[in-house]
Structure formats: C-alpha cells, structure tokens
Design a protein around this motif. Structure first.
Motif, mmCIF file in Angstrom:
data_model
loop_
_atom_site.group_PDB
_atom_site.id
_atom_site.type_symbol
_atom_site.label_atom_id
_atom_site.label_comp_id
_atom_site.label_asym_id
_atom_site.label_seq_id
_atom_site.Cartn_x
_atom_site.Cartn_y
_atom_site.Cartn_z
ATOM 1 N N LEU A 27 40.960 37.867 38.483
ATOM 2 C CA LEU A 27 41.419 39.186 38.927
ATOM 3 C C LEU A 27 40.700 39.566 40.209
ATOM 4 N N GLU A 28 41.433 40.252 41.092
ATOM 5 C CA GLU A 28 40.771 40.844 42.257
ATOM 6 C C GLU A 28 40.885 42.354 42.123
ATOM 7 N N LYS A 29 39.754 43.057 42.147
ATOM 8 C CA LYS A 29 39.794 44.519 42.049
ATOM 9 C C LYS A 29 40.604 45.064 43.218
ATOM 10 N N ILE A 30 41.247 46.223 42.988
ATOM 11 C CA ILE A 30 42.047 46.811 44.071
ATOM 12 C C ILE A 30 41.574 48.226 44.353
ATOM 13 N N ASP A 31 41.828 48.653 45.588
ATOM 14 C CA ASP A 31 41.589 50.049 45.968
ATOM 15 C C ASP A 31 42.848 50.797 45.555
ATOM 16 N N PRO A 32 42.756 51.721 44.599
ATOM 17 C CA PRO A 32 43.966 52.333 44.069
ATOM 18 C C PRO A 32 44.811 53.053 45.123
ATOM 19 N N LYS A 33 44.199 53.516 46.207
ATOM 20 C CA LYS A 33 44.979 54.268 47.205
ATOM 21 C C LYS A 33 45.898 53.339 47.982
ATOM 22 N N THR A 34 45.405 52.121 48.286
ATOM 23 C CA THR A 34 46.214 51.214 49.102
ATOM 24 C C THR A 34 46.800 50.073 48.269
ATOM 25 N N VAL A 35 46.302 49.925 47.047
ATOM 26 C CA VAL A 35 46.666 48.813 46.149
ATOM 27 C C VAL A 35 46.309 47.466 46.782
ATOM 28 N N LYS A 36 45.398 47.482 47.747
ATOM 29 C CA LYS A 36 44.974 46.230 48.396
ATOM 30 C C LYS A 36 43.712 45.711 47.711
ATOM 31 N N GLY A 37 43.515 44.398 47.749
ATOM 32 C CA GLY A 37 42.353 43.779 47.124
ATOM 33 C C GLY A 37 41.066 44.186 47.824
ATOM 34 N N THR A 38 39.973 44.312 47.068
ATOM 35 C CA THR A 38 38.699 44.727 47.667
ATOM 36 C C THR A 38 37.799 43.515 47.949
ATOM 37 N N GLY A 39 38.257 42.291 47.567
ATOM 38 C CA GLY A 39 37.398 41.123 47.791
ATOM 39 C C GLY A 39 36.379 40.948 46.682
ATOM 40 N N ASP A 40 36.500 41.735 45.632
ATOM 41 C CA ASP A 40 35.588 41.671 44.504
ATOM 42 C C ASP A 40 36.364 41.067 43.314
ATOM 43 N N TYR A 41 35.859 39.936 42.801
ATOM 44 C CA TYR A 41 36.644 39.204 41.793
ATOM 45 C C TYR A 41 35.980 39.220 40.429
ATOM 46 N N VAL A 42 36.821 39.096 39.388
ATOM 47 C CA VAL A 42 36.315 39.052 38.008
ATOM 48 C C VAL A 42 37.135 38.018 37.237
ATOM 49 N N VAL A 43 36.496 37.321 36.310
ATOM 50 C CA VAL A 43 37.257 36.463 35.392
ATOM 51 C C VAL A 43 37.399 37.246 34.098
ATOM 52 N N ALA A 44 38.635 37.441 33.662
ATOM 53 C CA ALA A 44 38.854 38.265 32.467
ATOM 54 C C ALA A 44 39.685 37.500 31.450
ATOM 55 N N MET A 45 39.459 37.820 30.205
ATOM 56 C CA MET A 45 40.282 37.221 29.146
ATOM 57 C C MET A 45 41.597 37.997 29.096
ATOM 58 N N ASP A 46 42.681 37.280 28.852
ATOM 59 C CA ASP A 46 43.993 37.923 28.886
ATOM 60 C C ASP A 46 44.353 38.444 27.497
ATOM 61 N N GLY A 47 44.390 39.754 27.380
ATOM 62 C CA GLY A 47 44.688 40.343 26.074
ATOM 63 C C GLY A 47 46.131 40.796 25.928
ATOM 64 N N VAL A 48 46.899 40.725 27.043
ATOM 65 C CA VAL A 48 48.265 41.260 26.990
ATOM 66 C C VAL A 48 49.324 40.311 27.525
ATOM 67 N N GLY A 49 48.991 39.136 27.975
ATOM 68 C CA GLY A 49 50.007 38.233 28.534
ATOM 69 C C GLY A 49 50.375 38.617 29.952
ATOM 70 N N ALA A 50 49.359 38.862 30.782
ATOM 71 C CA ALA A 50 49.622 39.270 32.164
ATOM 72 C C ALA A 50 50.021 38.056 33.005
ATOM 73 N N ASN A 51 50.816 38.338 34.047
ATOM 74 C CA ASN A 51 51.289 37.247 34.916
ATOM 75 C C ASN A 51 50.715 37.387 36.323
ATOM 76 N N PHE A 52 50.841 36.300 37.093
ATOM 77 C CA PHE A 52 50.343 36.259 38.471
ATOM 78 C C PHE A 52 50.963 37.402 39.275
ATOM 79 N N GLY A 53 50.134 38.103 40.026
ATOM 80 C CA GLY A 53 50.638 39.144 40.928
ATOM 81 C C GLY A 53 50.696 40.522 40.296
ATOM 82 N N GLU A 54 50.636 40.576 38.966
ATOM 83 C CA GLU A 54 50.758 41.879 38.318
ATOM 84 C C GLU A 54 49.481 42.705 38.494
ATOM 85 N N ILE A 55 49.672 44.038 38.539
ATOM 86 C CA ILE A 55 48.528 44.950 38.540
ATOM 87 C C ILE A 55 48.207 45.237 37.070
#
Lengths: 99, 95
Positions: A27-55
């Motif tokens: 995951l790349e954290k986003i700035d909610p105002k611009t929805v752009k990536g902040t360059g800060d990354y996290v590895v997260a376990m998928d609890g909902v079946g999220a797909n590439f590109g989704e917020i």
C-alpha cells in the motif's frame, strides 16, 4: 485508520507459519485532499479482497488482529475497507466509479 | 488524545469491521488554536460530529474500549466534540 492505494503485492514463501495462507498487499499512503501517493509504503494483510489500484483504509496495531482473517496472527496492519468515496468539505475528491 | 478538525467523510460498502451502519469521518489533526497539521486520520464517528467541528480522537487499542468498537478492527474513533479550550486563562477555541 489510514487511507492508502493498493500499488502491488508482496510474496513470501519462507515465513512464520502463522502468516501462512494470507495475502500481503503493498500500500502507498495517500494525501486525502489530492488522492496522490505520499511515498510512504506499508505492507498490509488483505482482510477484504482489495484489488490493485483501489483506495482502501487499514487498521494498524493490535486492532489489525480483530478480523477473522488475522485473528491471533502476527499482523500489525490489515486492510479493513475498500473505499467507495471520499468527500472533503462537501466535494467528492474521490469516487470509485468515476476515478 | 489528539485534537482534530472534521474535514469530510469516507464511504465504504465493502468492509471487514462487522460494524452496522458505521460513519467514517476524515479528520485532520490540529492544535488547540485550530492550526491544522498535515496528518489525516479516518476515525469512526461515535458522537455525530459534523464537518468543520473540532473533535477529540482516540487511537490505538484504546479506540476499541467502546460499546460500538469492542473487539472490532478499529484503531481510531471520534470520542467527543469540543466546545471550548482554555490555555493559561485565555480561551484558544470556542465552538
């Protein structure tokens, strides 16, 4: 919880048995105002079946273990929701079908 | 606890927190003079806070110490709407 975009997957074959069979997403954290990536990354376990590109947003720390998928597992970040829309002061800065 | 300003809402229909009809607020951390910080948090609304209001948020496992979030995968809640903040005898914020 923190907002982020699914930007990739993380695969590990030699790992702690208790994280066997769990999907890791990059995951790349986003700035909610611009929805752009902040360059800060996290590895997260998928609890909902999220797909590439989704917020999404994810719970961190001990709360990340409170889902069926991650209960009693060494998780400190779990995606708990796929975001449909974000509105800031009355305007949609993100809408799943539109963007 | 942190002070924060409610900036908007986050809508999700596909979620895994098994909370019925939750309201997720997008809040921006601020100080006691309403000066905004760059930090945004998605917090579960427990008090019916509206956009523009200054609130107090609880994060981490403490966010689960409420009826609605007990044993739920929630790490941030809006725990209260602020009416007034005073510092050294001066009111720095009034609703």
């Amino acid at each position: 919880m923190l907002l982020a975009r699914v930007v990739g997957t993380v695969v590990s074959t030699r790992k702690e048995p208790k994280i066997e069979g769990i999907k890791f997403l990059l995951l790349e954290k986003i700035d909610p105002k611009t929805v752009k990536g902040t360059g800060d990354y996290v590895v997260a376990m998928d609890g909902v079946g999220a797909n590439f590109g989704e917020i999404v947003f994810y719970a961190a720390g001990s709360s990340s273990r409170m889902t069926a998928v991650t209960q009693n597992r060494p998780s400190d970040a779990t995606i708990t929701a796929i975001v449909d829309a974000i509105d800031v002061e009355g305007t949609y800065v993100y809408h799943k079908d539109r963007d | 606890m942190l002070l924060a300003k409610v900036k908007g809402t986050v809508v999700s229909t596909k979620k895994a927190d098994s909370i019925r009809g939750p309201k997720y607020l997008l809040v921006q951390v601020c100080d006691h003079r309403e000066k905004l910080r760059k930090q945004y948090v998605v917090a579960l609304d427990l008090v019916g806070a509206g956009v523009g209001e200054v609130v107090i948020i609880a994060q981490g496992s403490s966010a689960r110490q409420t009826k609605m979030t007990f044993e739920k995968p929630i790490d941030a809640v809006v725990a209260g709407i602020i009416d007034l903040i005073e510092e050294k005898g001066t009111i720095t914020y009034r609703k």
